[in-house]
Each structure stands twice: as structure tokens, then as C-alpha cells.
Enzyme design. Sequence first.
Site, PDB file in Angstrom:
ATOM      1  NE  ARG A   1      -9.218   1.420   1.979  1.00 49.68           N
ATOM      2  CZ  ARG A   1      -9.306   2.025   3.160  1.00 49.68           C
ATOM      3  NH1 ARG A   1     -10.297   1.733   3.977  1.00 49.68           N
ATOM      4  NH2 ARG A   1      -8.406   2.922   3.536  1.00 49.68           N
TER       5      ARG A   1
ATOM      6  CE  LYS B   1      -4.895   1.188   4.668  1.00 47.52           C
ATOM      7  NZ  LYS B   1      -4.614   2.086   3.525  1.00 47.52           N
TER       8      LYS B   1
ATOM      9  CG  ASN C   1     -10.082   4.444   0.386  1.00 45.08           C
ATOM     10  OD1 ASN C   1      -9.980   3.490  -0.398  1.00 45.08           O
ATOM     11  ND2 ASN C   1      -9.050   5.163   0.788  1.00 45.08           N
TER      12      ASN C   1
ATOM     13  CB  THR D   1      -6.494   1.888  -0.217  1.00 46.33           C
ATOM     14  OG1 THR D   1      -5.242   2.457   0.122  1.00 46.33           O
ATOM     15  CG2 THR D   1      -6.524   0.432   0.202  1.00 46.33           C
TER      16      THR D   1
ATOM     17  CG  ASP E   1      -2.140   0.786   1.159  1.00 47.90           C
ATOM     18  OD1 ASP E   1      -2.055   1.915   0.647  1.00 47.90           O
ATOM     19  OD2 ASP E   1      -3.201   0.320   1.612  1.00 47.90           O
TER      20      ASP E   1
HETATM   21 ZN   LIG Z   1      -3.377   6.056   1.854  1.00 48.14          ZN
END
Ligand SMILES: [Zn+2]
Length: 537
Positions: free
Chosen positions: A152, A150, A90, A69, A28
Site C-alpha cells: 500500500r 509495504k 488498511n 498506513t 511509517d
Molecule cells: Zn502500523
Amino acid sequence: MLLCFGLSSNQAFSQKNTPKVVVGIVVDQMCYDYLYRFYPQFGKDGFKRLMDKGTHFRNVTYNYVPTYTGPGHASIYTGSTPSNHGIVANEWHYRPFGREVNCVEDTTVSTVGSTSKYGKCSPYFLRSNTITDQLKLTYPTSKVIGVSIKDRSAILPAGHLSDGSYWYDYATGNFITSTFYKNELPAWVNRFNDRKLVSNYVNQPWNLLKDSASYTYIKQDNSPYEGLVGGKTSPVFPYDFSKLSPADQLNVFTILPAANTFLTDFAIQALTDEKLGTHATTDFLTISYSTPDIAGHTFGPYSLEMEDMYFRLDQELARLFQTLDKQIGKGQYVVFLTADHAVVPVPQFLADHKLPGGYLFLKDKTDKLRAKCISKFGKDYLNTIENDNVYLIDEVLGTETETQVIAFFKQEISQWTEVKGVYTKEELQSKTAENWQQMVASGYDKERSGELIFILQPGFLPKTADTPNSHKGTSHGSAFNYDTHVPVLFYGKEILPQDVFTPYEIVDITATLVHVLDVQRPNTAVGKPMLELFRKK
Ligand SMILES: [Zn+2]
């Protein structure tokens, strides 16, 4: 699944010559240049193994805005853009619910593995099939597992047919899932959670891994461009959070490189206990390292913290690859590594160094826009501005006034000096040869996007208001190369060591995996295969 396809396991389909396992790694917020900037300090088995022994696609960029993301993971794994897969940010303002939604929220499901709210998630908002869905659809004996800190980043890659998607629970430090997938955690996940690794890891201070001569930014540890975390008064090493309350520790943990170690521990456990690589057809493990993004927002790309983060992540990759060698066998698996977006240097740093960059302070701009709207139309028609999307209030939509309000807002917003372009929903639904407009259009969804979308000038970030803190740390989301140019590396079964300079787009990864896995293209995939990957010796 086997029963509904009328198969027993000994009648399983077989692919021709596919790897036993594909491991998809997303780092990420990883910028392309990190590979080279940190190369001299990498060990031989982590990033260097991919770079020196794999196929390195050196010109891969995102082909839409916004580079966040959720959209990034969805685009990598569907081979499509938000205009098709529907993950436009997001979080976005969602008219049917009259409120903001998160891209993986699902109020109809419950958390599994904790009593917290953090598991109320599923791929409900994802409109497209992922490459992992396509694999399960075609070869039901394949297993797909997704893991990340995360939600997602665990959910979107492993798709709708995932055999298990697991993410971090901020309330307990456990890996959790939701009833969308299953009603209880597998025994191996419970055993992993029972080890309570987070409390071990978080009580060890984060110090530099190597001697100080190994770091470019060793003299700039106390930088004015870095944010503060965990109650610290200056952004310097060591990061010792052992004195924080257990609840604060669970929160701050995800910024520490130890969270990458924790995720690697879990990924290796999944590999072992889900017996990946032993099924009749190819298995797929998706791993997304969220911590480089969480830390990257606070410290920015030119910081001592991010240097050390990547030196340590390199060791985690080496540990993962060595496990794959041992458990799956050298040459029996394929790994690819990419990023969901990159990041802009801290805009205040850019401005202070005579480079273009700065901030758009939205509160002030929005207040003035509302006032002007009232004086022109007698009413405030602006609902909200989110992710550079301008949403009008519902009651004006579909009326004659709507067209006038949109034209008025377009004219007003195009006068903001921080703004490069403003596009109306009509423009975004018609053909264009203009590059920036095309990128915005590829991120547009008629149900989920605003009536207008604007993009900022290069080096600019939107902030709510002008406070000292708003000049620290950084973010991403733009159409510019600092956000769009990411690493793409493939390594493993029958993959040659080579550098490829052909320009590709992020949606091409799935179009390529189609031929690694012998499946049909997922329903909305628009990419083209990266042909150099299939070169033979
Ligand atoms: Zn970010």
C-alpha cells in the site's frame, strides 16, 4: 502516453522553474518528537540536513480518523481525507463483496516478478487523483516511481499513472509489481532481485550501532512492554535470525533496520536506472520506509530497539541525499519527509506510570452486545466490528428496524467506559462543529464505513481479548496528538532554512506540492498551501 497526447518528446511541455526531481519520503509511524529525542545522535547529513538546512513545519497534524498506513499515504498524496479518497482503513468490511478487503487488493490483476499472491494489488480502491497522477496528467514526460516494503505504501503514493510501483514479496524477498502497471519487471529490477540481498542482510545479526552511552534506553532493553519476534525468548539485543528457516527469515526480515538499507539500495537503483532527473519535466520518486512501523508495533516508542532503528535510518537518509547531490545536483531537487501517522506509547506502560490508558477487549464486549440485541429485537443484527466501525447485517439495511438498531447500539456502546464517543452514519453525514465528530466524519465513506463509528478514550487501544500478549507492543489509529502529530520537512531547490510554527494539516502537503510542480490541484485536494515554503531570501 506521449502518442495519445499527440506530442513528440521534443515538443514536451516545460515547467517554469521546477526541480528536476521531487523525492517524497514517508517514515511509517514516525512521531514528531523523534526528531528532537534522537537529534544529538544524528549525523550531519540525514535528518539534521532536513532540519537545519530545510523548512521545518513543526505543527502538522492529521485531520481525520483512522490514522492508519493506507489512509495516511492516500491523504498525503491526494491532499484529501478518506471521506473523499475512499481509503478508510488498511482493511475494511466491504459490503459489495460480503467480506473484508485490503485497501490495495485487486483480484483482477496478477503478480509480476514472483508466482506468489503478494502482487495482486493496484490502486483500484483509491477514488482520487494523487499529486503524482496530476504531474503525469499535466506533464507526460515526467516519470513517477514508487517504492516501499509495504504494497500500500508503494501503490498509493505513486498513484494510478505510476511508471513503476514496487514492493516486497514475502515469498521470495524480491521487489515485485502487478499487471496493473506492467507485464514484466524492468531489466534493472530483475538484476537487483538477482543479487539476493535479503539473504545477505538477514544473516547479519542486528547489534547496537553506537556505544552504549549514546542510548537513553540502554538499561531497559529487557522491557515487559515489548513483544517477541523470530522465536526469541526475551526482547533484547542482538537480534540474530541466521538460524531460522529461509521462509521465516523472509518474514522476519522486514522488522530489521537492514530492510531500510535494502529499500534505500533499491530507491538509489531506481534513481539511476530510471534516469530520474534527466527528463524534460520533473520526475517524482516516492519512498516509504515501512520497517519503523513494523518494529514500532512490537517494541513501542520508548525502546532501545527504536532508538537504534532511527540512528540507522539516519545513515540511510544521508546515503540517499548524498546520491541525490551527486546524480541530480545540489539545489536541483526537492525532498520532503513526513509520516503516515505516529503511535501511542504501550497502553500498559501508560497505565503502570499513572497515565491515562488501557484496552478495550472487543470479544467480550461484542458477545454481550449481540446477546442484548437478540433479547431486544429477537435477532442478532450485528455483522462485525472492525476498526471501531460497527457494521449491521445487510438484510436490516434500509428497513425501519435499522434506525432502531442503530439507536440501540449507540446507546449501548456509549456506556462502555473505554469509549469517548459514538457517531451514527446520519450524524457523520451532517454538519458539525464538534472537533472529534468532524475528524470521524472526514474518515467516513458511505460505501465502506460502518453504520456507527466509535472512538476510544485517550491512551486506549482495541484488542480482541485479554491475554498476556495483548499488553505488549502498541498501535495507532486514533484522533489524538500522539497519533496525529508528525514531522513535515522540505529541503532543496530554493527552500530556505527555517522553522515554521503555523499549524497545518496533513492534506496541506499536496496543496503545497502543486506549486512546487506547477500543476493544477488534484481533483479532491482540500488542503491549503503552506505559504512559508515559498519565501524568498
Ligand atoms: Zn502500523
